[in-house]
Motif scaffolding. Structure first.
Motif, short mmCIF file in Angstrom:
data_model
loop_
_atom_site.label_atom_id
_atom_site.label_comp_id
_atom_site.label_asym_id
_atom_site.label_seq_id
_atom_site.Cartn_x
_atom_site.Cartn_y
_atom_site.Cartn_z
N PHE A 187 0.85 -1.19 0.00
CA PHE A 187 0.00 0.00 0.00
C PHE A 187 0.88 1.24 0.00
N LEU A 188 0.56 2.20 -0.86
CA LEU A 188 1.30 3.45 -0.96
C LEU A 188 0.32 4.60 -0.75
N GLY A 189 0.51 5.38 0.32
CA GLY A 189 -0.49 6.37 0.68
C GLY A 189 0.07 7.76 0.87
N THR A 190 -0.82 8.74 0.77
CA THR A 190 -0.44 10.13 0.90
C THR A 190 -1.25 10.84 1.98
N LYS A 191 -0.64 11.85 2.59
CA LYS A 191 -1.31 12.74 3.53
C LYS A 191 -1.94 12.02 4.71
N MET A 192 -1.29 11.02 5.23
CA MET A 192 -1.79 10.36 6.43
C MET A 192 -0.88 10.71 7.60
N PRO A 193 -1.42 10.94 8.80
CA PRO A 193 -2.82 10.73 9.17
C PRO A 193 -3.74 11.92 8.93
N LEU A 194 -3.23 13.03 8.37
CA LEU A 194 -4.06 14.22 8.22
C LEU A 194 -5.20 14.01 7.23
N TYR A 250 -2.68 2.13 -4.33
CA TYR A 250 -2.31 3.51 -4.06
C TYR A 250 -3.52 4.28 -3.51
N SER A 251 -3.25 5.28 -2.67
CA SER A 251 -4.35 6.02 -2.07
C SER A 251 -5.04 6.97 -3.05
N ASN A 252 -4.43 7.23 -4.20
CA ASN A 252 -5.11 8.03 -5.23
C ASN A 252 -4.55 7.71 -6.61
N ASP A 253 -5.27 8.12 -7.63
CA ASP A 253 -4.91 7.77 -9.00
C ASP A 253 -3.64 8.45 -9.49
N MET A 254 -3.32 9.63 -8.97
CA MET A 254 -2.15 10.34 -9.48
C MET A 254 -0.86 9.62 -9.14
N ILE A 255 -0.71 9.18 -7.89
CA ILE A 255 0.51 8.43 -7.57
C ILE A 255 0.47 7.05 -8.20
N ALA A 277 -3.87 -0.51 -8.38
CA ALA A 277 -5.15 0.20 -8.34
C ALA A 277 -4.97 1.51 -7.60
N GLY A 278 -5.85 2.47 -7.90
CA GLY A 278 -5.83 3.76 -7.23
C GLY A 278 -7.21 4.08 -6.68
N PHE A 279 -7.49 5.37 -6.60
CA PHE A 279 -8.79 5.82 -6.10
C PHE A 279 -9.06 7.22 -6.64
N ASN A 280 -10.30 7.49 -7.03
CA ASN A 280 -10.84 8.79 -7.44
C ASN A 280 -11.42 8.80 -8.84
N ARG A 281 -10.94 7.94 -9.72
CA ARG A 281 -11.39 7.92 -11.12
C ARG A 281 -11.18 9.28 -11.78
N VAL A 282 -9.89 9.62 -11.98
CA VAL A 282 -9.51 10.90 -12.58
C VAL A 282 -9.53 10.78 -14.10
N ASP A 283 -10.41 11.53 -14.75
CA ASP A 283 -10.56 11.44 -16.20
C ASP A 283 -9.29 11.84 -16.94
N LEU A 284 -8.51 12.72 -16.36
CA LEU A 284 -7.28 13.20 -16.99
C LEU A 284 -6.33 12.06 -17.35
N ILE A 292 -6.02 2.48 -15.30
CA ILE A 292 -5.77 2.08 -13.93
C ILE A 292 -7.07 1.65 -13.25
N ALA A 293 -7.03 0.52 -12.56
CA ALA A 293 -8.17 0.10 -11.74
C ALA A 293 -8.39 1.16 -10.66
N THR A 294 -9.64 1.54 -10.44
CA THR A 294 -9.90 2.64 -9.52
C THR A 294 -11.33 2.56 -9.02
N MET A 295 -11.72 3.54 -8.25
CA MET A 295 -13.08 3.67 -7.75
C MET A 295 -13.46 5.14 -7.83
N ASP A 296 -14.59 5.44 -8.45
CA ASP A 296 -15.03 6.82 -8.62
C ASP A 296 -15.48 7.39 -7.28
N SER A 297 -14.93 8.53 -6.89
CA SER A 297 -15.30 9.14 -5.61
C SER A 297 -16.51 10.07 -5.73
N CYS A 298 -17.16 10.10 -6.89
CA CYS A 298 -18.43 10.81 -7.07
C CYS A 298 -18.31 12.30 -6.72
#
Length: 338
Positions: A187-194, A250-255, A277-284, A292-298
């Motif tokens: 797991f690779l994450g950003t901005k934790m624990p904030l 990854y905690s988000n799609d960009m990383i 896999a990431g998270f956010n479903r960034v169209d860019l 990238i496998a992801t999940m749309d954060s709506c």
């Protein structure tokens, strides 16, 4: 639910502090001859109650302006401009203007931003996240306006909330990864624990792995913006440290995009040798060599639904207080081994 709490007044503070309204006014305007002990007593009472002085009192009969305060942690993260777009799409037709405050994920800065923005008596407030300091929560409760907390459902709102369960999102991604046969997972994450939402996804993810009999093989957290270069560096370091990993979450799609580009540059088979896999479903990122496998954060829908709650509450219309969205996993090209 249509009832709004009564906004606090100088009298409320004066009664709590045991001094006159004139004394409270002098303290809050930092004027007049007031002892230090009295000043401290007044300031403590105001903070405990969540009182924010009204900078436009007397200037407008309604003592309210056609602004909606929007408090977000970052403008550098492309997630939040999409939230703002959803908010604006609703408020534009109602004669309301969103005004943005940025907290940089810092609770103490959120207090300062809320204090300043609420002092202008906006018509409503939309605030990212559910975790706030006691002072911030008191100000939101005492504001006497519709308050909508967004992006998260894992907690108790001050008033209303719109979002998704990030713990559930993490659990669902964990189960999906295990179902594809991956077992050596990092797991690779950003901005934790904030970043509380990223933390909750991590917690849900680890919980799902444990229920599947798998222990997280490696993890790395960092503070800083979500950037391609950071994803490349983190991926390189993690695989140098734990070369037998077969999946990276990854905690988000960009990383995640940075990790994908590094893996492909090294000639590593994605997702055969290693999935991600990431998270956010960034169209860019749709133009990458692999989706990238992801999940749309709506994001846009969250903004739109939050603004609709503010409008309904202002107009005295009953509306659902908790709006739960359920984004689905997009496996892209990096989750199924084929």
């Amino acid at each position: 639910m249509t009832d709004q709490p009564r906004p606090l007044t100088l009298r409320d503070v004066s009664e709590a502090a045991g001094v006159s309204e004139m004394t409270v006014s002098r303290v809050l305007r930092n004027r007049g001859d007031v002892s230090e002990a009295t000043r401290e007593k007044v300031l403590r009472a105001a903070k405990r109650l969540g009182y924010v002085p009204n900078k436009i009192a007397g200037a407008l009969a309604s003592q309210q302006v056609n602004l909606v305060a929007v408090i977000i942690p970052s403008l550098g993260n492309m997630v939040f401009p999409e939230v703002l777009s959803g908010i604006s799409s609703v408020l534009d037709g109602a004669g309301l203007q969103p005004v943005v405050g940025v907290t940089d994920y810092l609770p103490e800065k959120e207090e300062r931003v809320l204090y300043e923005m609420l002092s202008w008596r906006p018509s409503g407030a939309i605030v990212a996240g559910l975790e706030h300091s006691d002072a911030s929560r008191a100000m939101l409760r005492a504001a006497g306006i519709p308050v909508v907390e967004i992006m998260d459902l894992d907690g108790t709102p001050v008033d209303a909330m719109v979002g998704m369960s990030h713990r559930r999102a993490g659990r669902e991604m964990g189960r999906a990864i295990l179902s594809e046969g991956y077992r050596r997972i990092g797991f690779l994450g950003t901005k934790m624990p904030l970043d509380h939402r990223a933390r909750k996804r991590f917690e849900g993810f680890v919980e799902a792995l444990a229920k599947g009999g798998v222990e997280l093989a490696d993890h790395e957290f960092y503070s800083g913006g979500s950037a391609l270069a950071k994803g490349q560096d983190m991926t390189r370091a993690m695989l140098a440290r734990t070369p037998d990993l077969d999946f990276l979450y990854y905690s988000n799609d960009m990383i995640a995009a940075g990790g994908l580009l590094w893996l492909l540059g090294e000639g590593i088979d994605v997702p055969g040798r290693i999935g991600l896999a990431g998270f956010n479903r960034v169209d860019l990122l749709d133009g990458l060599p692999r989706r990238i496998a992801t999940m749309d954060s709506c994001r846009r829908e969250i903004g739109r639904r939050a603004a609709e709650i503010v409008l309904a509450r202002m107009e005295g219309r009953a509306i659902e207080r908790i709006v739960a969205l359920e984004p689905r996993i997009d496996p892209g090209d990096t989750l199924h081994r084929g």
